[in-house]
Design a protein around this motif. Sequence first.
Motif, short mmCIF file in Angstrom:
data_model
loop_
_atom_site.label_atom_id
_atom_site.label_comp_id
_atom_site.label_asym_id
_atom_site.label_seq_id
_atom_site.Cartn_x
_atom_site.Cartn_y
_atom_site.Cartn_z
N LEU A 30 0.68 -1.22 0.10
CA LEU A 30 -0.01 0.00 -0.01
C LEU A 30 0.90 1.36 -0.02
O LEU A 30 0.46 2.18 -0.70
CB LEU A 30 -1.00 0.00 1.37
N SER A 31 1.99 1.14 0.82
CA SER A 31 2.95 2.35 0.85
C SER A 31 3.47 2.72 -0.71
O SER A 31 3.57 3.67 -1.03
CB SER A 31 3.90 1.88 1.68
N HIS A 58 0.97 6.94 -6.68
CA HIS A 58 -0.14 7.29 -6.83
C HIS A 58 -0.14 8.61 -7.87
O HIS A 58 -1.14 8.39 -8.61
CB HIS A 58 -0.92 7.48 -5.40
N TRP A 67 0.80 4.17 -2.79
CA TRP A 67 0.40 5.56 -2.39
C TRP A 67 1.86 6.48 -2.95
O TRP A 67 1.27 7.65 -3.46
CB TRP A 67 0.49 5.54 -0.77
N LEU A 68 2.87 6.14 -2.76
CA LEU A 68 4.00 6.68 -3.51
C LEU A 68 3.97 6.86 -4.86
O LEU A 68 4.25 7.90 -5.62
CB LEU A 68 5.52 6.13 -3.27
N THR A 118 -2.13 7.93 -11.52
CA THR A 118 -3.13 8.77 -11.70
C THR A 118 -3.11 9.56 -13.12
O THR A 118 -4.06 9.48 -13.87
CB THR A 118 -3.44 9.85 -10.45
#
Length: 737
Positions: free
Chosen positions: A309-310, A316, A313-314, A320
């Motif tokens: 998940l980290s 992301h 997130w980094l 996107t």
Amino acid sequence: MSRISLQPEAAAAADNLSHPFVSRQLCLVGLAALTLYAGSLAYDFVWDDYNIILQNPHLETARHLPRFFTEDVTSLTGGALHAVYYRPLFWLSLFLDFQLWGRNPAGFHLSNVLLYTAVCLLVFLLARALLGPGQAALLAALLFVAHPAHVETVAWVSGRCDPMPAIGLMAAMLAYLHGRAAGGIRREVAILAGGLLAFGAALLAKESAVSLPLLLLWVELVLPARSFHHGDTEATEGRQITGGTSTQCRQEMLLRGRWSRFVRPRQCWSFLRDLRASVVKPQRVGRVHATARDRQRWLRPVPFVALALSYLWLRHGALTRWTEETLSGGDLWSRLPGSLELIARYVLTALLPIGLQPVYDLARPATLLAPWPLAGLGLLVAGGVLAWRLRMHAPVASLGLGWYFLSLGPVLDLVPISSRPLNFADRHLFIPSIGLSLLAGALLAPLLRSGGSDTVAAPTLRRIRAPLARWVAMVMIGLWGLRTLTYAPVFQDDISLFTRVSEQAPRVALGHQNLGLARLRAGDLPGGLAALEQSVAVEPDNPRAQLALAGGYVMAGRPQLAHQILDGIAPRLARQRAFLEVRGTAYLMQGAWSAAAHVLQEAARRYGDYPSLHRLLGQARERQGDLPAAEAAYRTAIALAPRSAEGHTDLALLFLRIGRAQEALGAAETATRLAPGSAIAARSLALALEASGQREASRSTWKRMLGLEITAAQRAEILRHIVRLTPEGEAAPLGRP
């Protein structure tokens, strides 16, 4: 009461590795992998290797190492490849190879073969840890070794981005399996920390490793931890349990794969009921109860989930932006039919690897009711149900099946990772095929056990099933290995590869485009231009195909046509490095020195790490008469690529022009040492030797050039110089020695 000795997983794995035949089996697996792909050592760089390796200045010096960890593939290739892939360890491996081998493809291919061999050995160790001593693990590993879908991964240098995460992923899995059965909390934490580091390394090699937490959760579901107690009869941490008929004993032996001795038709229902109670809903079963360690098993994957998940997130922001760009024509729901079709095609290719292709010409389905999406949906549901049911009586088979489908998730093209309509590629099967091998081994294991107390099968069947299963597996290994040997030479060079692509996928511009570039590099200008024109005809709106055609026109000496194409694609590619380089080169060919200097100055400002831009800028400045600026540009090119002969050659010719013969000689000698087969470097050396008064050495150099690959114009120039430098009374050679 009989006494059955039961070992925890760590001790069992240690026993497996100390088995007298394990070293022989490891050698057999490694030798099979090395033998199968030994021929790839003679292959050339192909496909994206030119942009990633040969034309990439970031591999030249160590000062670019930090950029591997901060930039994606688009930045590291100067826009030649457009993607948000973040793979620092992949780039680091290429950097190390470049420092060892330079531009020699054999060294890079050797690293690929060694990486693949390491993966095959880990597949064997993982299968052996799960299946125990015997031939099942060996056959499972050999099936993995021989699978033809791995050819693209091994024979293509840039394909190593799949074996690298596979190594980290399997190392993490092995550490996890050992850690969950460790004897103490400190030992367990230490082993799991090592697995976490391996998982982190896998993520830094390729994004597809993010599926590992799902695999670990599946492991906890189908392979409960084996730390059992049995009342007062427990002996030394539960390693021995009295009572050979207890449900927990049967569960333990079942988890080791020896279920055929304990599952009887009369006992089946009670056994599965007790097993479900002890696995799904822990409670006291007879005198055996679930320990706190077993109840807390779902906490073990938490660090791996947190790391995944980290990582997401980094990444992301980049993901996107990429998703918004590539999903401009649809949404995730509209892409679901294509993802389901990919499931069906990957299952078919994994089981029947017959019609393998480097590039597939597939249209994306628009509805779920099309045949391929329906087949994919059916296979997904059937695979999920089967994996869930198998977890009771064949947990390793359930693990293999779950591994296959879960690891397919990142490559199902739900979020597009390619410009092609349906991104189906053989290399995407690499990590999922590990699960396929585990499934094959789990199916073979009970068949390869002869004798025993199995009264279900007929005596004749018991006698023949082991050799029959063994021979079926060996025949499949042989057929797959033969297919691998016949398919691998497709990747020996770009002409072979993209001739195959253009024939099998004629509607894809990529094949014609790369075939044209390969022919141009080989000196076949008519054939190269014809292929590039075909790529534009196939996909008229493809700006990269048009840019490649413009570059072909420049190489053919037709800069006007190149400018027409460049004007048309300028709104989309005007800031790309390749666009600026082609535009500047076209101006140089037209003699527009000021325009060339302006374009190349802008290119060097944007992409200052590329020595080719500084070389072209130096040539423009030299034509303008600004010799100090030209020398500065050439020296910058040399500083960026000290192993490249082109910059030294340009500098030597500049020194000759301004009368600095000794400096020209030093630069020319360096260029010749770096590229002994280059006729251009040898020419600069011959001219420098003559300018410095060494006429005989110059004549010898011109003679040596006759044995190099030269054009007719170069040959005529060489003979003129030889005749002029030959003393009177001595005959000058008029042909090739």
